[in-house]
Design a protein around this motif. Structure first.
Motif, PDB file in Angstrom:
ATOM      1  N   ILE A 116       0.844  -1.199   0.000  1.00 46.35           N
ATOM      2  CA  ILE A 116       0.000   0.000   0.000  1.00 46.35           C
ATOM      3  C   ILE A 116       0.878   1.247   0.000  1.00 46.35           C
ATOM      4  O   ILE A 116       1.802   1.369   0.803  1.00 46.35           O
ATOM      5  CB  ILE A 116      -0.937   0.018   1.222  1.00 46.35           C
ATOM      6  CG1 ILE A 116      -1.907  -1.164   1.153  1.00 46.35           C
ATOM      7  CG2 ILE A 116      -1.710   1.333   1.290  1.00 46.35           C
ATOM      8  CD1 ILE A 116      -2.830  -1.153  -0.054  1.00 46.35           C
ATOM      9  N   SER A 117       0.566   2.146  -0.880  1.00 45.11           N
ATOM     10  CA  SER A 117       1.310   3.400  -0.989  1.00 45.11           C
ATOM     11  C   SER A 117       0.399   4.567  -0.626  1.00 45.11           C
ATOM     12  O   SER A 117      -0.821   4.488  -0.770  1.00 45.11           O
ATOM     13  CB  SER A 117       1.828   3.563  -2.421  1.00 45.11           C
ATOM     14  OG  SER A 117       2.526   4.771  -2.579  1.00 45.11           O
ATOM     15  N   GLY A 118       1.000   5.647  -0.139  1.00 41.95           N
ATOM     16  CA  GLY A 118       0.259   6.875   0.093  1.00 41.95           C
ATOM     17  C   GLY A 118      -0.218   7.094   1.513  1.00 41.95           C
ATOM     18  O   GLY A 118      -0.788   8.148   1.812  1.00 41.95           O
ATOM     19  N   ALA A 119       0.004   6.133   2.407  1.00 46.01           N
ATOM     20  CA  ALA A 119      -0.488   6.298   3.777  1.00 46.01           C
ATOM     21  C   ALA A 119       0.128   7.511   4.448  1.00 46.01           C
ATOM     22  O   ALA A 119      -0.531   8.227   5.205  1.00 46.01           O
ATOM     23  CB  ALA A 119      -0.214   5.037   4.594  1.00 46.01           C
ATOM     24  N   GLU A 120       1.408   7.767   4.156  1.00 51.59           N
ATOM     25  CA  GLU A 120       2.100   8.894   4.793  1.00 51.59           C
ATOM     26  C   GLU A 120       1.492  10.232   4.400  1.00 51.59           C
ATOM     27  O   GLU A 120       1.524  11.192   5.169  1.00 51.59           O
ATOM     28  CB  GLU A 120       3.587   8.900   4.405  1.00 51.59           C
ATOM     29  CG  GLU A 120       4.352   7.656   4.806  1.00 51.59           C
ATOM     30  CD  GLU A 120       4.377   6.624   3.691  1.00 51.59           C
ATOM     31  OE1 GLU A 120       3.414   6.589   2.890  1.00 51.59           O
ATOM     32  OE2 GLU A 120       5.334   5.842   3.616  1.00 51.59           O
ATOM     33  N   GLN A 121       0.936  10.313   3.189  1.00 50.76           N
ATOM     34  CA  GLN A 121       0.357  11.559   2.703  1.00 50.76           C
ATOM     35  C   GLN A 121      -1.141  11.665   2.958  1.00 50.76           C
ATOM     36  O   GLN A 121      -1.753  12.680   2.635  1.00 50.76           O
ATOM     37  CB  GLN A 121       0.587  11.686   1.187  1.00 50.76           C
ATOM     38  CG  GLN A 121       2.031  11.815   0.770  1.00 50.76           C
ATOM     39  CD  GLN A 121       2.741  10.481   0.667  1.00 50.76           C
ATOM     40  OE1 GLN A 121       2.139   9.493   0.281  1.00 50.76           O
ATOM     41  NE2 GLN A 121       4.010  10.445   1.019  1.00 50.76           N
ATOM     42  N   SER A 122      -1.735  10.638   3.526  1.00 47.50           N
ATOM     43  CA  SER A 122      -3.196  10.543   3.543  1.00 47.50           C
ATOM     44  C   SER A 122      -3.869  11.308   4.681  1.00 47.50           C
ATOM     45  O   SER A 122      -5.097  11.426   4.688  1.00 47.50           O
ATOM     46  CB  SER A 122      -3.629   9.073   3.615  1.00 47.50           C
ATOM     47  OG  SER A 122      -3.273   8.497   4.873  1.00 47.50           O
ATOM     48  N   LEU A 123      -3.114  11.807   5.638  1.00 49.37           N
ATOM     49  CA  LEU A 123      -3.720  12.469   6.789  1.00 49.37           C
ATOM     50  C   LEU A 123      -3.709  13.981   6.614  1.00 49.37           C
ATOM     51  O   LEU A 123      -2.682  14.581   6.323  1.00 49.37           O
ATOM     52  CB  LEU A 123      -2.991  12.100   8.081  1.00 49.37           C
ATOM     53  CG  LEU A 123      -3.003  10.615   8.453  1.00 49.37           C
ATOM     54  CD1 LEU A 123      -2.284  10.406   9.768  1.00 49.37           C
ATOM     55  CD2 LEU A 123      -4.411  10.069   8.518  1.00 49.37           C
ATOM     56  N   ASP A 124      -4.882  14.592   6.819  1.00 52.39           N
ATOM     57  CA  ASP A 124      -4.952  16.049   6.756  1.00 52.39           C
ATOM     58  C   ASP A 124      -4.528  16.632   8.100  1.00 52.39           C
ATOM     59  O   ASP A 124      -4.193  15.880   9.029  1.00 52.39           O
ATOM     60  CB  ASP A 124      -6.342  16.509   6.301  1.00 52.39           C
ATOM     61  CG  ASP A 124      -7.413  16.391   7.380  1.00 52.39           C
ATOM     62  OD1 ASP A 124      -7.092  16.044   8.541  1.00 52.39           O
ATOM     63  OD2 ASP A 124      -8.588  16.665   7.073  1.00 52.39           O
ATOM     64  N   PRO A 125      -4.504  17.968   8.269  1.00 51.86           N
ATOM     65  CA  PRO A 125      -4.022  18.537   9.527  1.00 51.86           C
ATOM     66  C   PRO A 125      -4.849  18.160  10.755  1.00 51.86           C
ATOM     67  O   PRO A 125      -4.388  18.344  11.882  1.00 51.86           O
ATOM     68  CB  PRO A 125      -4.104  20.054   9.270  1.00 51.86           C
ATOM     69  CG  PRO A 125      -3.960  20.190   7.798  1.00 51.86           C
ATOM     70  CD  PRO A 125      -4.698  19.012   7.235  1.00 51.86           C
TER      71      PRO A 125
END
Length: 525
Positions: A501-510
């Protein structure tokens, strides 16, 4: 922001600890790589209607509804989403205007125009659910639709935080033809304009999301479908990861499971750790004959050992907190430590005896059994033991699932209860304003005239949010003196993901809400 590191080592601020060095292309649950990404969490919605929610339901809303403003990856200030542009049009920060994108529609094909935006915001205020998002709109006077694409918000006072309010999922735009203006929608249907449509929903079990082909906004979906599975406890969530029924977890992993995964429990999992502004605190009901006494609240504050809770219950996956505003935000102080210092039974006894209280104080504490994971029950057992070991209290504990728990505290049924808080937006205002005033996120009126009448209005006139330290320092002093709210800890957020799975690091908003559209499967490794 996240930082990935392939070595298992102590974490300083934000880190991701990868547990693999090998390669894997697709998960067992979807061997062809074409199935939906499956996310597990213990954080289930309490409603599907934005007008009724000021809670974790927003985690689903972010993905199926749309707001005028939102947070692209890496943004800490709101950017246009359903809107093409937004700005204050006066120097006093009291008139805020948004121009919508051209040709917007809801997922059912109905037109999304300025009237739909006005309807959605007016509806929130008209229904005015206790503990609902209407509490965020205290500075709003009226909404004006100008033509098909312009929406103008007229404020009753300067409010530099208003764009942040509009970016919250509580301000989601709904289809006027599908949502009554005077009642909460009760069925499981959703008509929004977000990146996904809600194809199927089973309360407390799962939400099936499929891409919304009519969506127009900043989000670029990296997957076609996501299934969110809701678990009642942390153990079941962790088992789902180990048995490969899940591709990743969002909220609810217990500290023991986090540590287990980090120690290479599962060879094809990554554990991503991120610093968040989430906090947990106790709320005292002023109408309760015991919790309503200042001396009792101060005695509780004096006895509770936050460091022990953080270490013994949460295995140092949380940090002790002595302020309603968490560390890392402008205005953070240590007001509660300044007032109470280290835990002390003798000081607590003095608070009580000076108030004429010589008997053991009976208190009933409530907690949610599922919202924050299974560790919550252990935490409240530890709090009970700390208070009773002081010889000053007799404690009764009760727990409820979140859906019924919320209704209980909104009706004022709990003498003392636990709440977590994930900020609506990354500003100190959002760790003070939601909890005070006649209408607040807790459903428990908290008159604090100096805060609501002076300090908050002063701070909201300041566009440069770095210049509000004085106002929020004073607000925290008042909160500590009242001890109506007792901060316990500030959390870290752990995502456990399959290594394909890719993108988990970028998936959280502030606000640490997962933007599901950032997730994808790796087609090669």
């Amino acid at each position: 922001m996240f930082n990935r590191n392939r070595c298992l080592r102590p974490v300083l601020a934000i880190a991701s600890i990868s547990l693999v060095a090998g390669c894997s292309v697709f998960s067992d649950g979807n061997p062809d790589g074409k199935g939906p990404i499956v996310v597990g969490t213990t954080s289930a919605p309490s409603t599907l209607d934005p007008a009724a929610s000021w809670d974790q339901s927003w985690e689903l809303f972010r993905n199926i509804y749309q707001t005028l403003l939102n947070y692209p990856v890496g943004a800490t200030t709101p950017q246009p989403d359903a809107a093409e542009s937004c700005k204050f049009t006066d120097s006093s920060n009291t008139v805020y205007s948004c121009e919508l994108r051209s040709g917007l529609t809801f997922s059912d094909g109905h037109k999304l125009d300025a009237q739909a935006v006005k309807y959605s915001i007016d509806r929130i205020r008209k229904i005015n659910v206790n503990g609902g998002p209407a509490g965020l709109l205290g500075s709003l006077d009226r909404v004006q639709a100008v033509g098909e694409r312009q929406v103008v918000f007229h404020l009753n006072q300067a409010d530099a935080t208003f764009p942040f309010v509009l970016a919250t999922p509580g301000m989601s735009i709904v289809d006027p033809k599908e949502y009554p203006d005077d009642a909460v929608r009760k069925d499981n249907k959703v008509f929004g304009s977000g990146p996904y449509e809600l194809q199927d929903y089973q309360q407390g079990k799962q939400a099936v999301l499929v891409g919304n082909k009519r969506y127009q906004g900043f989000a670029e979906r990296r997957n076609d479908a996501v299934t969110i599975r809701y678990f009642q406890d942390s153990r079941s969530l962790a088992d789902g990861l180990r048995s490969k029924q899940l591709d990743l977890s969002f909220r609810g992993l217990a500290a023991d499971d986090v540590i287990s995964f980090q120690r290479n429990d599962s060879k094809d999992m990554d554990v991503i750790e991120g610093a968040t502004n989430e906090i947990e605190y106790l709320v005292f009901n002023p109408k309760d004959p015991w919790a309503g006494k200042l001396a009792v609240r101060k005695a509780v504050a004096q006895v509770i050992n936050r460091s022990a809770l953080a270490h013994d219950v949460y295995k140092d996956t949380v940090e002790p907190l002595y302020s309603m505003i968490p560390a890392g935000l402008t205005g953070h102080t240590t007001a509660f430590f300044d007032d109470f210092g280290d835990p002390s039974v003798s000081k607590a006894r003095k608070f009580l005896t000076e108030a004429g209280i010589t008997q053991k104080v009976p208190l009933t504490l409530w907690y949610t059994t599922d919202r924050y994971g299974s560790a919550t029950a252990k935490e409240f057992q530890a709090i009970k033991k700390q208070l009773e070991d002081s010889g000053l209290f007799t404690i009764t504990l009760h727990g409820r699932p979140w859906n019924t728990y919320v209704a209980g505290y909104e009706k004022g049924q709990y003498p003392v209860f636990g709440r977590g808080w994930t900020p609506d937006f990354p500003d100190p205002d959002n760790f003070v304003a939601p909890f005070v005033g006649r209408q607040n996120a807790l459903g428990t009126p908290y008159p604090a005239p100096e805060i609501t009448g002076t300090l908050l209005p002063q701070s909201r006139r300041e566009s440069d949010r770095a210049n509000v330290v004085k106002e929020f320092g004073e607000a925290q002093r008042i909160l500590a003196d009242d001890a109506r709210l007792l901060p316990l800890w500030q959390s870290k957020l752990y995502l456990a993901t399959r290594d394909d799975i890719s993108g988990a690091e970028q998936s959280l908003d502030p606000s640490a809400i997962m933007m599901m559209w950032e997730l994808s499967r790796k087609t090669s490794w």
